[in-house]
Design an enzyme around this catalytic site. Structure first.
Site, short mmCIF file in Angstrom:
data_model
loop_
_atom_site.label_atom_id
_atom_site.label_comp_id
_atom_site.label_asym_id
_atom_site.label_seq_id
_atom_site.Cartn_x
_atom_site.Cartn_y
_atom_site.Cartn_z
CB CYS A 77 -0.97 -0.04 1.19
SG CYS A 77 -2.23 1.24 1.16
CG ASP A 123 -6.95 -1.40 -4.84
OD1 ASP A 123 -7.65 -0.52 -4.29
OD2 ASP A 123 -5.77 -1.60 -4.56
CG HIS A 173 -5.95 -1.60 -1.19
ND1 HIS A 173 -5.03 -1.10 -2.08
CD2 HIS A 173 -5.53 -1.22 0.04
CE1 HIS A 173 -4.08 -0.44 -1.42
NE2 HIS A 173 -4.36 -0.50 -0.13
#
Length: 291
Positions: free
Chosen positions: A165, A221, A259
Site C-alpha cells: 500500500c 481495488d 486492495h
C-alpha cells in the site's frame, strides 16, 4: 509455537523514541478486525527484534530479522509498511524473508510523526502521520537503513525493496536509488496530487528507475484504479527504449483481488493471489540478483 516465541511476538517492540512514538505489538485500531487465521512465522533459526538505526542524530526504530547462524554476508530486503506502520504483520513478513536467508529490515518511517496506533481511523492516520512524512525523509531513512545493513552482515550488492500500500508507492520511488537491485510493489498508489511532501509519483519516475520493479495489483481495488495501473504500464513502455530497468519492470493484476490482498490479518486477504504474489516476489528477487 514455543512459549518463548509467543512472548517474543507479544513483546515485539515497546520502546519510546525521540519525538514521541512507540512501536507496539499487535495491529492498529484503524485496520480491519484481525483474522484468527493470520499467518504466524515462528522464531526458530532466526534472530529477530528491535534495532535502532542512526540517521544523523536521530535513532530510527526498525524490526530486523535474519538467520541465526548465517555464513557470510546476507542479501538485504527492506520491507516498507502500510500506513499502519511496523506492526505484527510487517514483522512477520520480515521473518518470512529471514527464513529464506535474507537480512530483512522494516524501518518505522513514521517515527518522527507519531504512532499510527494512537488513531482510530485511516483518515486520521493519513492527515496526522502520512502527510507529515515526506518522501525525501523516507528515502533518506531507507538509505540509512542500508548503510546500517552493510555494517551488520548485509551485502550491499544484493538489495531488494518490497512494500505494501503506502509502502508499495515507496518501493517504486526507492527503485531510483543506485543501491537497489529490484523492487516488488504490492498495490502501491501510482498517481496523485503533487504536494511539497510528495512532489513526484511512480507514473512520473519511470525514466529514472535504476532497478526493475514488479507491481502486484488487484483488479477489484477500489482505491487504486485499473486506469492508473495502465498509466503506469504506458509510462514504463515509453521509458523502455532508453531505460533497461523500466523495460524489465512488470505489472501483474489479479482480476478479482481487492486492495490489501496480501494482508493476511485483514478481511481483504485473498489466499490465492497472496501466495502467488509472494512466489513471484521471491522469484523476482532471485532473477535480479537479490539472493
Amino acid at each position: 509455537m514455543s512459549e518463548k516465541s509467543s512472548n517474543a511476538r507479544r513483546e515485539f517492540i515497546k520502546t519510546s523514541v525521540i519525538g514521541a512514538t512507540t512501536m507496539g505489538v499487535g495491529f492498529v485500531a484503524a485496520s480491519d478486525p484481525v483474522l484468527a487465521a493470520a499467518i504466524e512465522t515462528d522464531f526458530t533459526g532466526l534472530k529477530a527484534g528491535e534495532q535502532m538505526i542512526p540517521v544523523g542524530s536521530f535513532q530510527l526504530p526498525a524490526y530486523v530479522s535474519r538467520p541465526a547462524y548465517a555464513k557470510g554476508s546476507l542479501p538485504i530486503v527492506i520491507v516498507v509498511s502500510e500506513i499502519f506502520g511496523v506492526h505484527e504483520y510487517i514483522a512477520d513478513v520480515t521473518r518470512r524473508f529471514a527464513k529464506l536467508g535474507y537480512l530483512a529490515i522494516a524501518p518505522e518511517f513514521f517515527a518522527r510523526a507519531g504512532d499510527p496506533n494512537t488513531y482510530g481511523t485511516i483518515a486520521e492516520i493519513q492527515s496526522n502521520i502520512v502527510a507529515k512524512t515526506p518522501d525525501t525523509q523516507v528515502i533518506n531513512d531507507l538509505q540509512a537503513a542500508l548503510v546500517w545493513a552493510g555494517k551488520n552482515g548485509g551485502d550491499l550488492k544484493r538489495v531488494g525493496v518490497t512494500g505494501f500500500c503506502w509502502g508499495g508507492r515507496i518501493t517504486w520511488l526507492s527503485a531510483t536509488l543506485p543501491q537497489v537491485r529490484a523492487g516488488v510493489a504490492w498495490y502501491g498508489r501510482l498517481i496523485g496530487e503533487k504536494t511539497e511532501g510528495n512532489p513526484r509519483h511512480p507514473v512520473e519516475i519511470a525514466a529514472d528507475l535504476k532497478a526493475p520493479v514488479l507491481g502486484l495489483y488487484g483488479g477489484a481495488d477500489t482505491g487504486i484504479s485499473l486506469e492508473s495501473v495502465e498509466q503506469m504500464r504506458a509510462a514504463l513502455a515509453q521509458a523502455a527504449a532508453k531505460n533497461p530497468a523500466a523495460k524489465a519492470s512488470q505489472i501483474e493484476v489479479y482480476p478479482d483481488a481487492p486492495h490489501a490482498f496480501h494482508a493476511d490479518y485483514r478481511a481483504s486477504y485473498r489466499e490465492g493471489p497472496a501466495k502467488d504474489g509472494w512466489g513471484k516476489c521471491i522469484a523476482w528477487f532471485k532473477k535480479n540478483g537479490v539472493v
